[in-house]
Scaffold this active site. Structure first.
Site, PDB file in Angstrom:
ATOM      1  N   ASP A 143      -2.979  -7.879  -4.965  1.00  0.00           N
ATOM      2  CA  ASP A 143      -3.334  -6.671  -4.238  1.00  0.00           C
ATOM      3  C   ASP A 143      -3.894  -5.602  -5.171  1.00  0.00           C
ATOM      4  O   ASP A 143      -3.546  -5.548  -6.338  1.00  0.00           O
ATOM      5  CB  ASP A 143      -2.053  -6.133  -3.587  1.00  0.00           C
ATOM      6  CG  ASP A 143      -2.323  -5.425  -2.285  1.00  0.00           C
ATOM      7  OD1 ASP A 143      -3.513  -5.288  -1.925  1.00  0.00           O
ATOM      8  OD2 ASP A 143      -1.356  -5.011  -1.628  1.00  0.00           O
ATOM      9  N   HIS A 145      -8.303  -1.427   0.540  1.00  0.00           N
ATOM     10  CA  HIS A 145      -7.297  -2.450   0.243  1.00  0.00           C
ATOM     11  C   HIS A 145      -8.081  -3.716  -0.052  1.00  0.00           C
ATOM     12  O   HIS A 145      -8.991  -4.055   0.699  1.00  0.00           O
ATOM     13  CB  HIS A 145      -6.412  -2.777   1.452  1.00  0.00           C
ATOM     14  CG  HIS A 145      -5.797  -1.615   2.141  1.00  0.00           C
ATOM     15  ND1 HIS A 145      -4.445  -1.446   2.208  1.00  0.00           N
ATOM     16  CD2 HIS A 145      -6.335  -0.582   2.824  1.00  0.00           C
ATOM     17  CE1 HIS A 145      -4.173  -0.368   2.913  1.00  0.00           C
ATOM     18  NE2 HIS A 145      -5.300   0.178   3.297  1.00  0.00           N
ATOM     19  N   GLN A 182       0.668 -11.075  -3.047  1.00  0.00           N
ATOM     20  CA  GLN A 182      -0.730 -10.684  -2.881  1.00  0.00           C
ATOM     21  C   GLN A 182      -1.302 -10.266  -4.224  1.00  0.00           C
ATOM     22  O   GLN A 182      -0.624  -9.594  -5.003  1.00  0.00           O
ATOM     23  CB  GLN A 182      -0.835  -9.492  -1.933  1.00  0.00           C
ATOM     24  CG  GLN A 182      -0.388  -9.793  -0.528  1.00  0.00           C
ATOM     25  CD  GLN A 182      -0.474  -8.553   0.346  1.00  0.00           C
ATOM     26  OE1 GLN A 182       0.028  -7.488  -0.008  1.00  0.00           O
ATOM     27  NE2 GLN A 182      -1.120  -8.685   1.481  1.00  0.00           N
ATOM     28  N   HIS A 185      -5.439  -1.317  -4.675  1.00  0.00           N
ATOM     29  CA  HIS A 185      -5.903  -0.245  -3.803  1.00  0.00           C
ATOM     30  C   HIS A 185      -6.810   0.659  -4.605  1.00  0.00           C
ATOM     31  O   HIS A 185      -6.460   1.068  -5.713  1.00  0.00           O
ATOM     32  CB  HIS A 185      -4.718   0.505  -3.204  1.00  0.00           C
ATOM     33  CG  HIS A 185      -3.930  -0.364  -2.284  1.00  0.00           C
ATOM     34  ND1 HIS A 185      -2.851  -1.102  -2.704  1.00  0.00           N
ATOM     35  CD2 HIS A 185      -4.133  -0.685  -0.977  1.00  0.00           C
ATOM     36  CE1 HIS A 185      -2.398  -1.818  -1.693  1.00  0.00           C
ATOM     37  NE2 HIS A 185      -3.154  -1.604  -0.635  1.00  0.00           N
ATOM     38  N   CYS A 202       0.785  -1.237   0.000  1.00  0.00           N
ATOM     39  CA  CYS A 202       0.000   0.000   0.000  1.00  0.00           C
ATOM     40  C   CYS A 202       0.820   1.292   0.000  1.00  0.00           C
ATOM     41  O   CYS A 202       0.464   2.221  -0.730  1.00  0.00           O
ATOM     42  CB  CYS A 202      -1.071   0.011   1.087  1.00  0.00           C
ATOM     43  SG  CYS A 202      -0.723  -0.941   2.542  1.00  0.00           S
ATOM     44  N   LYS A 236     -12.277  -4.720   8.361  1.00  0.00           N
ATOM     45  CA  LYS A 236     -12.186  -5.492   7.122  1.00  0.00           C
ATOM     46  C   LYS A 236     -13.290  -6.544   7.031  1.00  0.00           C
ATOM     47  O   LYS A 236     -13.927  -6.882   8.027  1.00  0.00           O
ATOM     48  CB  LYS A 236     -10.818  -6.143   7.005  1.00  0.00           C
ATOM     49  CG  LYS A 236     -10.431  -6.977   8.214  1.00  0.00           C
ATOM     50  CD  LYS A 236      -9.013  -7.534   8.049  1.00  0.00           C
ATOM     51  CE  LYS A 236      -8.685  -8.498   9.178  1.00  0.00           C
ATOM     52  NZ  LYS A 236      -7.552  -9.362   8.908  1.00  0.00           N
ATOM     53  N   ARG A 270       7.270 -11.131   4.966  1.00  0.00           N
ATOM     54  CA  ARG A 270       6.949 -10.923   6.383  1.00  0.00           C
ATOM     55  C   ARG A 270       7.626 -12.003   7.199  1.00  0.00           C
ATOM     56  O   ARG A 270       7.566 -13.179   6.850  1.00  0.00           O
ATOM     57  CB  ARG A 270       5.430 -10.996   6.597  1.00  0.00           C
ATOM     58  CG  ARG A 270       4.712  -9.894   5.865  1.00  0.00           C
ATOM     59  CD  ARG A 270       3.221  -9.966   6.071  1.00  0.00           C
ATOM     60  NE  ARG A 270       2.582  -8.960   5.248  1.00  0.00           N
ATOM     61  CZ  ARG A 270       1.267  -8.827   5.117  1.00  0.00           C
ATOM     62  NH1 ARG A 270       0.465  -9.648   5.773  1.00  0.00           N
ATOM     63  NH2 ARG A 270       0.775  -7.884   4.367  1.00  0.00           N
TER      64      ARG A 270
END
Length: 649
Positions: free
Chosen positions: A387, A519, A385, A389, A338, A473, A367
């Site tokens: 991902d 997200h 991910q 946004h 992000c 979320k 991570r």
RNA sequence: GCCGAUAUAGCUCAGCUGGUAGAGCGCAUCCUUGGUAAGGAUGAGGCCACGGGUUCAAGUCCCGUUAUUGGCUCCA
């Protein structure tokens, strides 16, 4: 006399004080034999508790969730009794029924270890105890009496539990010489339990607090019939065959190497082919929903994460910063995409007309997960991910949120994930310091999610205290082969990062405004999603996804050239093929390719070569007859189109 | 990170109460050239995870490390 109403609406009269067991007997002796407990006006009680007022009753059997629950709960008591006989001085924590069985947390005393090799003794003692067929007796006791009873037995954990209870509603249950603090309900007699197995032993912190003592947790399962236990054991063994770690190895999808590092998956060619196909699938859907693909580096200046707040929260527990030859310069392996996407947003001034801006990236993040947590592909230290946004105006938030829900629903439908659960994760109102952002912003974000679920008619469980630190979320959870829940898709509403990164757009009023950010990751991570997909399909991937769609099997080496010609023709038609040209007999080739879960096999020999044909076999089904190569290609492509037309293009 | 378990050939595993390693599959070579779920022969593969210790002798017993694994805690 009292009126007892049954689930079918009928009403019968009984004397006050009648028990569920007696009611069952009045209907049929067989029913009475099956009754485990009863639900009386929504409260589950023992089958021998007197009912003294008009009530609605539901007689609970093994097949009822609440019935099983009582059965396993009593089993936990019996296991405790067995442990008490085997390990004098043992202290008990809690022992609840769970989804598949029950557990008991115990402290066997200093230096005493309960190991797997002790299970048979525990099981034998358990069966001995149920053989005594003791009745369970419920007693209501005062707080002081309860404290006295457990103090005499030296049960420090139970005393702690009693301390937190209200005087006046403390109950204990006795069976034979054993008693336990418990609110019930229970079986009437332990003799109903006919089969029991200790399933595993594990450490578990007292009250789930890692600063407190770690107790020994014994997991068990029990049944009213011996055969049910055998069936359960068989079922578990079958489920283990679907373990993605096993299939991943067999089908050469992914691997781990100690030398590369733990939790760092290596995607092998077949696994990569599968994953890329999933990525293409999502890219197509996203394009349709107005997303734009972006790419960002795998590292970023530490400042990015200090700004976002991630560094303060996770910095010490992450991969540590990368230092450069420059004094004081630090980069982080990105744990999140992000902040990079925020910088893409900031690349140029944005007008309200430009929003929503939806930027998507298959972004690999790193991570440092705790070592004990790593698990196959579902929990790793490097993952990608899917991902994106979405930066939008506050008035667009709900609509954008709904669109994301629609994408997730397309994906879950396409892959036949029917048994997912949705969970709304909200902030813990009693521990606001864990989160960033003002109350006002949190309330707006939380109500947007609740509203979206309502509009889509999505039943979602609400969990407080489970939110991300920057926002609430909505998560989509799917179970793996042995019933563990994994979070896949996630949608998060965030008013905080736009604030921290100073994101703005110019509104109709020519004033600066703050966008809202969503997200979202429909797969969650490619690694975890592929893992769950493997377990759901047992490695038999749908034709449109599978790495190899067709295996061509020449009858003998004389037909290898024809096989390769067929392969070429099929490849021209976008069919994914392999040729099995080993020096083996046809039966052998069929068996091996069946085990590789290749959806179609075609056999080519003399007859086929002369006719320009192939002999088709479907995985798991067998011979499908002969057809021309072009008809076969058409058949494959039609099947793929049929499958994908509803969700791709 | 914590508690328990496990680590033997590329894979799946055997190796009893200590006496210097075995099977099946896979792989290589050869024979076989076959019609819908395992053709045959021969052969190459092992610092028994790593490091210490006990012992005349350790794959086997003890300690530590690493990795894997079932849970717990955590999960941006």
């Amino acid at each position: 006399m009292i009126n007892i109403k049954f689930p079918d609406g009928s009403v019968r009269q009984y004397e006050s004080g009648v028990t569920a067991l007696q009611i069952a007997e009045s209907i049929s002796p067989r029913l009475a034999a099956d009754v485990i407990a009863a639900k009386v006006d929504d409260k589950v009680i023992e089958a021998n508790r007197p009912i003294t007022a008009d009530a609605t009753i539901n007689l609970l059997k093994w097949d009822d969730e609440d019935g099983k629950h009582a059965f396993w709960h009593t089993s936990a008591h019996v296991m405790a009794e067995a442990l008490q006989e085997l390990y004098p001085g043992i202290q008990f924590g809690i022992g609840p029924a769970i989804e598949n069985g029950f557990y008991y947390d115990v402290d066997p005393g200093d230096g005493v270890v309960i190991k797997e090799s002790d299970f048979p003794a525990i099981e034998a003692k358990f069966m001995e105890i149920v053989g005594r067929k003791a009745n369970l007796v419920r007693e209501e006791v005062s707080k002081a009496d309860a404290q006295k009873m457990f103090a005499e037995r030296g049960e420090n954990y139970k005393l702690e539990l009693i301390n937190d209870l209200q005087d006046g509603n403390i109950t204990i249950y006795r069976q034979g010489g054993f008693f336990d603090l418990c609110k019930g309900p229970h079986l009437v007699n332990t003799g109903i339990i006919k089969a029991f197995k200790v399933t595993s032993v594990a450490g578990a912190y007292w009250r789930g607090d890692e600063k407190r003592k770690q107790l020994t947790r014994l997991y068990g399962i029990s049944f009213p019939k011996k055969k049910m236990l055998d069936d359960y054991v068989t079922l578990m063994e079958e489920a283990k065959k679907r373990d993605h770690r096993k299939i991943g190895k067999e089908l050469e999808l992914f691997a781990f190497s100690d030398t590369v590092g733990k939790g760092l998956p290596l995607w092998l060619p077949k696994g990569t082919a599968l994953r890329l196909r999933l990525e293409d699938f999502l890219k197509k859907i996203q394009k349709r929903f107005g997303y734009q693909q972006v790419m960002t580096p795998h590292i970023g200046n530490k400042v990015l994460y200090v700004t976002s707040g991630h560094y303060a929260k996770y910095g010490k527990d992450s991969f540590q910063p990368i230092h450069t030859p420059e004094e004081g310069e630090e980069y982080l392996l990105k744990p999140m995409n992000c902040p990079h996407h925020c910088e893409i947003y900031k690349f140029k001034p944005r007008s309200y007309k430009d929003l929503p801006f939806r930027c998507a990236e298959f972004g690999t993040v790193y991570r440092y997960e705790q070592s004990g947590e790593l698990h196959g592909l579902t929990r790793v230290r490097s993952f990608t991910q899917d991902d994106a946004h979405i930066f939008c105006r506050p008035d667009q938030l709900l609509d954008e949120f709904l669109k994301v829900m629609d994408i997730i629903s397309i994906i879950f439908n396409a892959l036949d994930f029917k048994n997912f659960e949705a969970q709304i994760s909200l902030r813990d109102p009693n521990n606001k310091s864990k989160y960033i952002g003002s109350d006002d912003v949190w309330e707006k974000a939380e109500s947007a999610i609740v509203e979206a679920c309502k509009l889509r008619g999505l039943p979602a469980r609400v969990e407080t205290g489970e939110a991300a630190f920057y926002g609430p979320k909505l998560d989509f959870m799917v179970k793996d082969a042995i019933g563990r829940r994994w979070q896949l898709g996630t949608i998060q509403v965030d008013y905080n990062l736009p604030e921290r990164f100073g994101l703005e757009y110019v509104g109709e009023d020519n004033q600066k405004h703050r966008p809202v950010m969503i997200h979202r990751a429909p797969f969650g991570s490619m690694e975890r999603f592929v893992a769950v997909l493997i377990e759901h399909t047992g490695g038999k991937f749908p034709l449109w996804l599978t790495p190899d769609q067709v295996a061509i099997l020449p009858i003998s080496e004389r037909f290898n050239d024809y096989a390769r010609k067929v392969a070429e023709q099929l490849e021209m038609e976008d069919v994914r093929v392999i040729v099995d040209d080993r020096n083996e007999k046809i039966g052998r080739k069929i068996r091996d390719n069946e085990l590789k879960r290749i959806p179609y096999m075609v056999i080519v020999g003399e007859k086929e070569e002369q006719e320009g044909a192939v002999s088709v076999r479907r995985q798991g089904e067998g011979d499908k007859g002969t057809m021309s190569v072009s008809d076969f290609a058409k058949m494959i492509n039609t099947e793929v189109d049929q499958m994908t037309k509803s969700f791709i293009k």
